[in-house]
Write a protein that holds these residues in place. Structure first.
Motif, short mmCIF file in Angstrom:
data_model
loop_
_atom_site.label_atom_id
_atom_site.label_comp_id
_atom_site.label_asym_id
_atom_site.label_seq_id
_atom_site.Cartn_x
_atom_site.Cartn_y
_atom_site.Cartn_z
N SER A 180 10.14 96.45 14.76
CA SER A 180 9.07 97.29 14.20
C SER A 180 7.91 97.43 15.18
CB SER A 180 8.59 96.70 12.87
OG SER A 180 9.63 96.69 11.91
N ALA A 181 7.54 96.30 15.80
CA ALA A 181 6.43 96.33 16.75
C ALA A 181 6.79 97.15 17.99
CB ALA A 181 6.05 94.91 17.15
N ALA A 182 8.04 97.01 18.45
CA ALA A 182 8.47 97.75 19.64
C ALA A 182 8.50 99.25 19.37
CB ALA A 182 9.85 97.27 20.09
N LEU A 183 8.93 99.65 18.19
CA LEU A 183 8.96 101.06 17.85
C LEU A 183 7.55 101.65 17.84
CD1 LEU A 183 11.62 100.98 14.99
CD2 LEU A 183 11.89 102.09 17.22
N ALA A 184 6.59 100.85 17.40
CA ALA A 184 5.21 101.33 17.35
C ALA A 184 4.58 101.42 18.74
CB ALA A 184 4.37 100.41 16.47
N SER A 185 4.94 100.47 19.61
CA SER A 185 4.30 100.42 20.93
C SER A 185 5.07 101.17 22.01
CB SER A 185 4.15 98.96 21.37
OG SER A 185 5.42 98.34 21.54
N THR A 186 6.33 101.49 21.74
CA THR A 186 7.18 102.10 22.76
C THR A 186 7.86 103.34 22.17
OG1 THR A 186 7.63 99.84 23.51
CG2 THR A 186 8.95 101.59 24.50
N PRO A 187 7.18 104.48 22.19
CA PRO A 187 7.74 105.68 21.55
C PRO A 187 9.05 106.16 22.16
CG PRO A 187 5.39 105.93 22.01
CD PRO A 187 5.83 104.69 22.71
N ASP A 188 9.31 105.80 23.44
CA ASP A 188 10.54 106.28 24.08
C ASP A 188 11.67 105.26 24.00
OD1 ASP A 188 9.56 104.37 25.85
OD2 ASP A 188 10.13 105.52 27.65
N LEU A 189 11.60 104.34 23.04
CA LEU A 189 12.65 103.34 22.89
C LEU A 189 13.97 104.02 22.54
CD1 LEU A 189 12.91 100.16 22.88
CD2 LEU A 189 12.86 100.34 20.38
N VAL A 190 14.98 103.83 23.39
CA VAL A 190 16.28 104.47 23.17
C VAL A 190 17.40 103.48 22.93
CG1 VAL A 190 15.71 106.54 24.50
CG2 VAL A 190 16.77 104.57 25.66
N GLY A 191 17.12 102.19 23.16
CA GLY A 191 18.19 101.22 23.00
C GLY A 191 17.68 99.81 22.75
N ILE A 192 18.51 99.05 22.02
CA ILE A 192 18.23 97.64 21.75
C ILE A 192 19.52 96.86 21.99
CG2 ILE A 192 17.60 95.91 20.01
CD1 ILE A 192 16.04 98.13 18.56
N PHE A 193 19.41 95.76 22.72
CA PHE A 193 20.53 94.84 22.86
C PHE A 193 20.18 93.56 22.11
CE2 PHE A 193 22.59 91.40 25.59
CZ PHE A 193 23.77 91.42 24.86
N ALA A 194 20.96 93.23 21.10
CA ALA A 194 20.78 92.02 20.30
C ALA A 194 21.82 91.00 20.73
CB ALA A 194 20.91 92.34 18.81
N THR A 195 21.37 89.81 21.14
CA THR A 195 22.27 88.88 21.80
C THR A 195 23.14 88.06 20.87
OG1 THR A 195 20.55 87.15 21.89
CG2 THR A 195 20.72 88.66 23.79
N ASN A 196 22.92 88.15 19.55
CA ASN A 196 23.82 87.45 18.62
C ASN A 196 23.74 88.09 17.24
OD1 ASN A 196 21.47 86.40 17.45
ND2 ASN A 196 22.29 84.32 17.31
N LEU A 197 24.44 87.49 16.30
CA LEU A 197 24.55 88.02 14.94
C LEU A 197 23.19 88.18 14.28
CD1 LEU A 197 25.95 88.62 12.19
CD2 LEU A 197 26.16 86.14 11.89
N ASN A 198 22.39 87.12 14.23
CA ASN A 198 21.14 87.18 13.50
C ASN A 198 20.15 88.17 14.10
OD1 ASN A 198 22.01 85.35 11.63
ND2 ASN A 198 20.94 83.60 12.49
N THR A 199 20.08 88.24 15.42
CA THR A 199 19.17 89.21 16.03
C THR A 199 19.66 90.63 15.77
OG1 THR A 199 20.33 88.99 18.15
CG2 THR A 199 18.35 87.66 17.85
N GLY A 200 20.97 90.82 15.77
CA GLY A 200 21.52 92.14 15.48
C GLY A 200 21.23 92.60 14.07
N GLU A 201 21.43 91.69 13.10
CA GLU A 201 21.17 92.04 11.71
C GLU A 201 19.68 92.35 11.51
OE1 GLU A 201 22.75 88.88 9.32
OE2 GLU A 201 24.76 89.77 9.32
N GLY A 202 18.83 91.54 12.15
CA GLY A 202 17.40 91.79 12.03
C GLY A 202 17.00 93.10 12.68
N ALA A 203 17.59 93.40 13.84
CA ALA A 203 17.29 94.66 14.51
C ALA A 203 17.68 95.85 13.66
CB ALA A 203 18.01 94.71 15.86
N ALA A 204 18.86 95.76 13.03
CA ALA A 204 19.30 96.85 12.15
C ALA A 204 18.33 97.04 10.99
CB ALA A 204 20.71 96.56 11.63
N THR A 205 17.82 95.93 10.45
CA THR A 205 16.84 96.03 9.36
C THR A 205 15.56 96.71 9.84
OG1 THR A 205 17.69 94.03 8.28
CG2 THR A 205 15.44 94.69 7.75
#
Length: 327
Positions: free
Chosen positions: A215-240
């Motif tokens: 959420s913070a990255a989306l607000a501070s980085t308008p050109d965000l085009v990708g996220i790499f989540a290094t495991n299950l919990n980070t991926g689920e949180g990123a999707a949320t």
């Protein structure tokens, strides 16, 4: 993480292969010497109820039974060195013949593991490893640096020529596997001039923290085009985090592992790709190396398992790499 996206160095087969370097032989052949009386093996994964470790447990249990051994699993409730130390110490005065363990901290877990080894237990590291791995007779894991590289290549193909920023979400500092994935990804991303890393952020392996970071990255980085989540919990949180911001499908999410929830997320479009490991094979090979050490047969010091890039387009053809929720 399938075939057409797999980087050339990745193993396409689900079987384990020898690491290109760092492998060696430990122990000597016993010439048919009988197995020890102690047939008890212990598996202490990183955390309980996680499909990756459940799949590992399934592979280990099946192999132990096949070889005439009994394997019990004791997992901490959280991915935490203190909680895992409690499980190791609980082995007490009746230690197993061999212990398979995924250290939750590459430094803090050395002392408790060494104490078990000092009582005669053979140590095999599975998935994660210590900085000082001399206590272990064998270490089996995915090539996590290569997994991060594969994730970067996969994300670059998904994004195409579009310029933009990329966020990496890691778990906890000191976790060897995810640190290697993040490092491999960051280095490989440099090969794509249209993509710029905005750095690695830690989530303490908590989905809620991962969602907040996104959420913070989306607000501070308008050109965000990708996220790499290094495991299950980070991926689920990123999707949320992406879901809460209405950015599902607009920001490419590449996750690591292939748990049931991640597979469902890939099918629904929350993830654009997953990098799957082969935890069942890691568990199987962990038991094999432990038993070899106990029976005075040659032991391979380091083994690696294959990695597979899976997208929504080819996920049904790669269902054999999806993780289990029960054996």
């Amino acid at each position: 993480m399938k075939k057409h996206l797999v980087a050339g160095a990745c193993a396409a087969a689900a079987t384990l292969v020898l690491a290109a370097c760092g492998s060696g032989q430990v122990g000597q052949s016993s010439g048919g010497q009988s197995a020890p009386d102690n047939k008890n093996l212990a598996l202490i994964p990183g955390v309980q109820a996680e499909p990756f470790y459940i799949s590992m447990q399934c592979g280990a249990e099946a192999e132990a039974k096949k070889l005439g051994y009994t394997l019990t699993t004791q997992a901490p409730q959280q991915f935490d060195a203190a909680l895992q130390t409690e499980k190791v110490n609980a082995l007490g005065s009746n230690p197993p013949a061999a212990m398979l363990i995924a250290p939750t901290d590459d430094t803090a877990m050395l002392a408790p593991i060494q104490q078990v080894a000092n009582r005669g237990t053979k140590i095999v590291q599975v998935d994660t490893s210590l900085k000082d791995s001399s206590v272990a007779v064998s270490s089996i894991s995915s090539d996590n640096t290569q997994g991060g590289q594969l994730a970067a290549d996969t994300l670059a193909k998904l994004v195409g020529n579009k310029p933009g920023s990329v966020l990496v979400l890691d778990t906890k500092a000191g976790t060897s596997t995810t640190a290697a994935r993040a490092a491999g990804f960051t280095e490989q991303l440099k090969k794509y001039p249209n993509l710029k890393s905005v750095g690695v952020q830690f989530t303490d392996n908590e989905p809620e923290q991962a969602a907040s970071k996104v959420s913070a990255a989306l607000a501070s980085t308008p050109d965000l085009v990708g996220i790499f989540a290094t495991n299950l919990n980070t991926g689920e949180g990123a999707a949320t985090g992406l879901r809460n911001a209405g950015k599902i499908g607009q920001v490419n999410l590449v996750g690591f592992d292939a748990s049931p929830s991640e597979v469902n997320g890939l099918r629904s479009g929350e993830y654009q790709a997953l990098i799957a490991q082969d935890p069942a094979a890691i568990g199987q090979q962990g038991v094999d190396q432990a038993v070899n050490a106990l029976e005075h047969k040659p032991v391979t010091a380091k083994l690696t398992a294959g990695l597979h890039s899976i997208t929504r387009a080819d996920m049904d053809a790669n269902a054999q790499y999806f993780y289990k929720q029960s054996c």
